[in-house]
Design a protein around this motif. Sequence first.
Motif, PDB file in Angstrom:
ATOM      1  N   ILE A 110       0.826  -1.216   0.000  1.00 60.37           N
ATOM      2  CA  ILE A 110       0.000   0.000   0.000  1.00 60.37           C
ATOM      3  C   ILE A 110       0.861   1.268   0.000  1.00 60.37           C
ATOM      4  CG2 ILE A 110      -1.669   1.338   1.319  1.00 60.37           C
ATOM      5  CD1 ILE A 110      -2.718  -1.326   2.390  1.00 60.37           C
ATOM      6  N   ALA A 111       1.827   1.290   0.908  1.00 59.85           N
ATOM      7  CA  ALA A 111       2.556   2.552   1.094  1.00 59.85           C
ATOM      8  C   ALA A 111       4.058   2.348   1.182  1.00 59.85           C
ATOM      9  CB  ALA A 111       2.034   3.261   2.339  1.00 59.85           C
ATOM     10  N   GLY A 112       4.586   1.313   0.569  1.00 54.77           N
ATOM     11  CA  GLY A 112       6.030   1.143   0.518  1.00 54.77           C
ATOM     12  C   GLY A 112       6.633   0.816   1.871  1.00 54.77           C
ATOM     13  N   ARG A 113       7.899   1.199   2.034  1.00 61.39           N
ATOM     14  CA  ARG A 113       8.636   0.759   3.217  1.00 61.39           C
ATOM     15  C   ARG A 113       8.354   1.655   4.424  1.00 61.39           C
ATOM     16  NH1 ARG A 113      14.430   0.204   0.527  1.00 61.39           N
ATOM     17  NH2 ARG A 113      15.113  -0.173   2.662  1.00 61.39           N
ATOM     18  N   VAL A 114       7.085   1.650   4.839  1.00 60.04           N
ATOM     19  CA  VAL A 114       6.696   2.431   6.010  1.00 60.04           C
ATOM     20  C   VAL A 114       7.502   1.992   7.223  1.00 60.04           C
ATOM     21  CG1 VAL A 114       4.800   2.890   7.593  1.00 60.04           C
ATOM     22  CG2 VAL A 114       4.391   2.840   5.135  1.00 60.04           C
ATOM     23  N   TYR A 115       7.690   0.676   7.308  1.00 60.87           N
ATOM     24  CA  TYR A 115       8.439   0.153   8.461  1.00 60.87           C
ATOM     25  C   TYR A 115       9.855   0.736   8.480  1.00 60.87           C
ATOM     26  CZ  TYR A 115      10.923  -3.029  11.469  1.00 60.87           C
ATOM     27  OH  TYR A 115      11.719  -3.534  12.458  1.00 60.87           O
ATOM     28  N   CYS A 116      10.536   0.683   7.347  1.00 60.83           N
ATOM     29  CA  CYS A 116      11.917   1.177   7.268  1.00 60.83           C
ATOM     30  C   CYS A 116      12.006   2.630   7.691  1.00 60.83           C
ATOM     31  CB  CYS A 116      12.440   1.072   5.840  1.00 60.83           C
ATOM     32  SG  CYS A 116      12.602  -0.599   5.254  1.00 60.83           S
ATOM     33  N   GLY A 117      11.123   3.448   7.141  1.00 61.33           N
ATOM     34  CA  GLY A 117      11.260   4.878   7.312  1.00 61.33           C
ATOM     35  C   GLY A 117      10.866   5.363   8.681  1.00 61.33           C
ATOM     36  N   TYR A 118       9.936   4.673   9.323  1.00 62.97           N
ATOM     37  CA  TYR A 118       9.369   5.232  10.550  1.00 62.97           C
ATOM     38  C   TYR A 118       9.572   4.366  11.790  1.00 62.97           C
ATOM     39  CZ  TYR A 118       7.024   8.150   7.116  1.00 62.97           C
ATOM     40  OH  TYR A 118       6.767   8.998   6.094  1.00 62.97           O
ATOM     41  N   PHE A 119       9.712   3.062  11.612  1.00 71.48           N
ATOM     42  CA  PHE A 119       9.695   2.185  12.784  1.00 71.48           C
ATOM     43  C   PHE A 119      10.963   1.359  12.986  1.00 71.48           C
ATOM     44  CE2 PHE A 119       5.230   2.774  11.646  1.00 71.48           C
ATOM     45  CZ  PHE A 119       4.712   3.195  12.866  1.00 71.48           C
ATOM     46  N   CYS A 120      11.678   1.083  11.909  1.00 72.74           N
ATOM     47  CA  CYS A 120      12.763   0.110  12.027  1.00 72.74           C
ATOM     48  C   CYS A 120      13.795   0.546  13.050  1.00 72.74           C
ATOM     49  CB  CYS A 120      13.446  -0.101  10.672  1.00 72.74           C
ATOM     50  SG  CYS A 120      14.802  -1.264  10.789  1.00 72.74           S
ATOM     51  N   PHE A 121      14.235  -0.417  13.880  1.00 69.72           N
ATOM     52  CA  PHE A 121      15.221  -0.064  14.922  1.00 69.72           C
ATOM     53  C   PHE A 121      16.487   0.496  14.305  1.00 69.72           C
ATOM     54  CE2 PHE A 121      16.960  -4.112  13.814  1.00 69.72           C
ATOM     55  CZ  PHE A 121      15.876  -4.975  13.750  1.00 69.72           C
ATOM     56  N   PRO A 127      -9.423   2.270  -5.726  1.00 69.58           N
ATOM     57  CA  PRO A 127      -9.533   2.354  -4.256  1.00 69.58           C
ATOM     58  C   PRO A 127      -8.921   1.097  -3.623  1.00 69.58           C
ATOM     59  CG  PRO A 127     -11.677   1.991  -5.300  1.00 69.58           C
ATOM     60  CD  PRO A 127     -10.709   2.274  -6.395  1.00 69.58           C
ATOM     61  N   LEU A 128      -8.464   1.252  -2.381  1.00 71.61           N
ATOM     62  CA  LEU A 128      -7.719   0.179  -1.696  1.00 71.61           C
ATOM     63  C   LEU A 128      -8.447  -1.160  -1.741  1.00 71.61           C
ATOM     64  CD1 LEU A 128      -6.233   1.788   1.512  1.00 71.61           C
ATOM     65  CD2 LEU A 128      -5.016   0.865  -0.458  1.00 71.61           C
ATOM     66  N   TYR A 129      -9.749  -1.116  -1.435  1.00 68.95           N
ATOM     67  CA  TYR A 129     -10.456  -2.383  -1.279  1.00 68.95           C
ATOM     68  C   TYR A 129     -10.677  -3.104  -2.601  1.00 68.95           C
ATOM     69  CZ  TYR A 129     -14.468   0.441  -2.621  1.00 68.95           C
ATOM     70  OH  TYR A 129     -15.324   1.280  -3.297  1.00 68.95           O
ATOM     71  N   LYS A 130     -10.297  -2.478  -3.724  1.00 69.68           N
ATOM     72  CA  LYS A 130     -10.489  -3.150  -5.002  1.00 69.68           C
ATOM     73  C   LYS A 130      -9.189  -3.720  -5.546  1.00 69.68           C
ATOM     74  CE  LYS A 130     -14.632  -0.953  -6.882  1.00 69.68           C
ATOM     75  NZ  LYS A 130     -15.097   0.097  -7.800  1.00 69.68           N
ATOM     76  N   ARG A 131      -8.066  -3.500  -4.815  1.00 69.68           N
ATOM     77  CA  ARG A 131      -6.792  -3.997  -5.330  1.00 69.68           C
ATOM     78  C   ARG A 131      -6.602  -5.449  -4.891  1.00 69.68           C
ATOM     79  NH1 ARG A 131      -2.962   0.828  -3.262  1.00 69.68           N
ATOM     80  NH2 ARG A 131      -4.235   2.554  -4.016  1.00 69.68           N
ATOM     81  N   PRO A 132      -6.333  -6.323  -5.824  1.00 69.73           N
ATOM     82  CA  PRO A 132      -6.202  -7.760  -5.480  1.00 69.73           C
ATOM     83  C   PRO A 132      -5.186  -8.016  -4.376  1.00 69.73           C
ATOM     84  CG  PRO A 132      -6.021  -7.392  -7.861  1.00 69.73           C
ATOM     85  CD  PRO A 132      -6.121  -6.046  -7.241  1.00 69.73           C
ATOM     86  N   ARG A 133      -4.029  -7.380  -4.465  1.00 74.65           N
ATOM     87  CA  ARG A 133      -3.000  -7.599  -3.440  1.00 74.65           C
ATOM     88  C   ARG A 133      -3.530  -7.290  -2.049  1.00 74.65           C
ATOM     89  NH1 ARG A 133       3.054  -6.904  -4.583  1.00 74.65           N
ATOM     90  NH2 ARG A 133       3.142  -7.182  -6.818  1.00 74.65           N
ATOM     91  N   VAL A 134      -4.183  -6.142  -1.955  1.00 78.06           N
ATOM     92  CA  VAL A 134      -4.693  -5.710  -0.659  1.00 78.06           C
ATOM     93  C   VAL A 134      -5.708  -6.706  -0.142  1.00 78.06           C
ATOM     94  CG1 VAL A 134      -5.892  -3.858   0.541  1.00 78.06           C
ATOM     95  CG2 VAL A 134      -4.237  -3.323  -1.254  1.00 78.06           C
ATOM     96  N   ILE A 135      -6.579  -7.157  -1.046  1.00 79.22           N
ATOM     97  CA  ILE A 135      -7.627  -8.092  -0.630  1.00 79.22           C
ATOM     98  C   ILE A 135      -6.997  -9.390  -0.131  1.00 79.22           C
ATOM     99  CG2 ILE A 135      -9.548  -9.498  -1.450  1.00 79.22           C
ATOM    100  CD1 ILE A 135     -10.082  -7.180  -3.475  1.00 79.22           C
ATOM    101  N   VAL A 136      -6.038  -9.926  -0.893  1.00 71.29           N
ATOM    102  CA  VAL A 136      -5.418 -11.196  -0.516  1.00 71.29           C
ATOM    103  C   VAL A 136      -4.674 -11.053   0.809  1.00 71.29           C
ATOM    104  CG1 VAL A 136      -3.658 -12.880  -1.141  1.00 71.29           C
ATOM    105  CG2 VAL A 136      -5.273 -12.066  -2.863  1.00 71.29           C
TER     106      VAL A 136
END
Lengths: 477, 284
Positions: free
Chosen positions: A111-122, A335-344
């Motif tokens: 959905i939004a790329g490497r959110v973990y890397c940019g904001y949360f990763c230790f 929209p998010l809910y129509k993207r196959p990846r997101v649904i799966v």
Amino acid sequence: MESKDSAHIDQSGIDSLYAEIDYWHVNTGEQTIHAKRMPGRFRTIKWITSSVWILFFLGPYLRWNGQQAVLFDIAGRQFHIFNLTILPQDIWMLALVLLFFSLLLAAVTSIAGRVYCGYFCFQTVWTDVFIWLEEKLEGHPSKRMKLDKAPWNFYKIRIKTIKHILWLVIGVLTGISFTLWFADAYTMWASYFSFDAPMVAWITVGTFTFFTYLFAGHMREQVCFWLCPYARIQGVMADATTIMPTYDLARGEPRGKLKKKSVTEGGQQGDCIDCKQCVAVCPTGIDIRNGQQEGCITCALCIDACDAVMDKISRPHGLIRYASLKELDGAPALPLYKRPRVIVYFSFLALILAGLIYGITHLGFLELKILHERQPLYVQQSDGSIQNKYVLKILNKTDQVMSVNVSATGLEQLELQGVESAFQLSPGRVNAFTVFIRVAPEHIHQGRTAVDFVVHDINQPDIRVNYQSMFFAPNPP
Amino acid sequence: MSDQKNSTHAKDTGHTWDDNLRELTNQPPRWWMISFYLSLAWVVVYFVLFPALPLANSYTKGILDWTQMKEFQGDLAELEKIRAPFETRIAKMPVSAILGDKELSNYSVQSAKVLFGDRCAPCHGNGGAGNPGFPVLADDDWLFGGKIEQIHQSIMNGRRGSMPGFATNSTPAEIDLLAQHVLALSEGGSNPVGRNLFVNKGCAGCHGMDGKGLEMMGSANLTDKIWRFSPVTKDSVKHTISHGVNNAMDKNTRNAVMPSFAQQLSDAEIKKLAVYVHQLGGGK
């Protein structure tokens, strides 16, 4: 493109940007990145998201019913999480937790790329804190670069020593905090000060200190480039609908240095004034204008930097912004809910979550396994009756001794032996008992008959557990 | 970086294949060289610390004086330390008290499992399931008694069954009648003619008037469903009556000898085995 309004542009501010332009280079891994730090929307978000790691440091001191709220007691083979006690028998839930977070990582990336890397990763957070300290001690990037090149004098030695000591202190605190999750926090601190902590604790603290210091102090973005596998596989997780910090090529190009003359020419030049501020603030030292690349941890600090420049030249924000490739092409985003990846992804996440909720609500107090004796399968007694031997393995999941009764049904007139007195179950462990079932031959009608065992708590009869085993006998003629 | 090193400017050995495949002389990465030299240093350290080089009649011992056997013995000693409190109590207590103590009887059952497998199972079968000619230990019929002390005695001193053969002083018809009576006894019935013979021939002297046997003598209980010698056929019963058990005069006699383990096992081991056998399912 509308002509630029030169009246609102503070040319001196722009000139100061160009003055420092020689400092900023795209990272080739051969020199330390000294990224410029500036306030902004995403900078603030980053501090807020980073602060979840405060939990890592303070969590072990949390108490619950007089005990450590979260304690991963490896030696005692028990995990305590608030009211829950998780024994090795329930450890399958840990697998679900790990699966959940790894899928969540993939889902968020789609959905939004490497959110973990940019904001949360230790790695990001610790490096950020280390650099923040560095800036407090040594000054802003150009000063730091000068200091690095300067000959060793008293000032440099003093500053550098303080910096490295502070880094190591953070490393030690990180290591100690990690160990506190696995043993009582206060006792652990006491044992560190009295030097009688277990060897494994010292090794853990040492390892954490070393790698915190090495990774956050020295290797920094090189860890993201060369050690972390996530950077390498993000390409298959992201697609054209994934929003990531992106340079709006159509709006920015042709880029060019902003000169007094060129402003008035109008329409010839894009909005990018090639001030390299986006490169300056990038903690991994990449140029986002080259498009999405493995070095981008999507921290969005370049968005802050570019927006600040756009303010200065009176252009709208968002030359670099969170956008998908589709959006840049002008195509409408699904929209998010129509993207196959997101649904799966999210249906799997929901399944795993359902499994976890089931697990936590069905932990129970007792667990029963019955092993039927194989050799011999059955024994004929002197009165002609057939006897089978069973080993009951009863796990007491509570923290108190339990008295339980055992009963069995399945055959007429079956005689359960070895249960004359109630079984006492030690808390938190598997208790084994041997019982026998004896049945007279006239009540045996087949070689194998199912037998249901029920174990229930004497004091709370609704705490019960059952198990189906078999009764073996010679086949009746 | 690697692209630069493989550029046409990089030094090579002069070897070229297929026009453009060149063997370069780039240094291995520094971290690789460091680990390489460190591993070489470790070889030296290892040779000094541990057994390493074979000599003519011996080998270099290493200054740690470590051997696999010593490590094993150290681990074993640690294990013995854990077992010691149980073992000392078992050595001091009478076997019935061990059976009464839940903790000790549990320990005995766990600990004697291997002993039973080594010493008892070859004849009596795994789990005391029995074998043709060797009694089942998991049932409640005992020739010499199923109380813990009696089992202990059996293991300690061994047992020897004894029954004279009746072939010499009986007619085949008599033996047939006796067999009919014995078979009827186990079904709860009796054979009137056979019963007279049973008393007259002296069978009742050992097996008792009612045929229930005497633990003192190790004579079999003839009234239950469990047979000492299988298969349970009339011929088999007649064979036992004809030739007896451990009858030195008759080479066709049944053999029924349980060896004594007093010489082979320690006192504590025998006690643990007695508890183990008692717990198999038939102990009294």
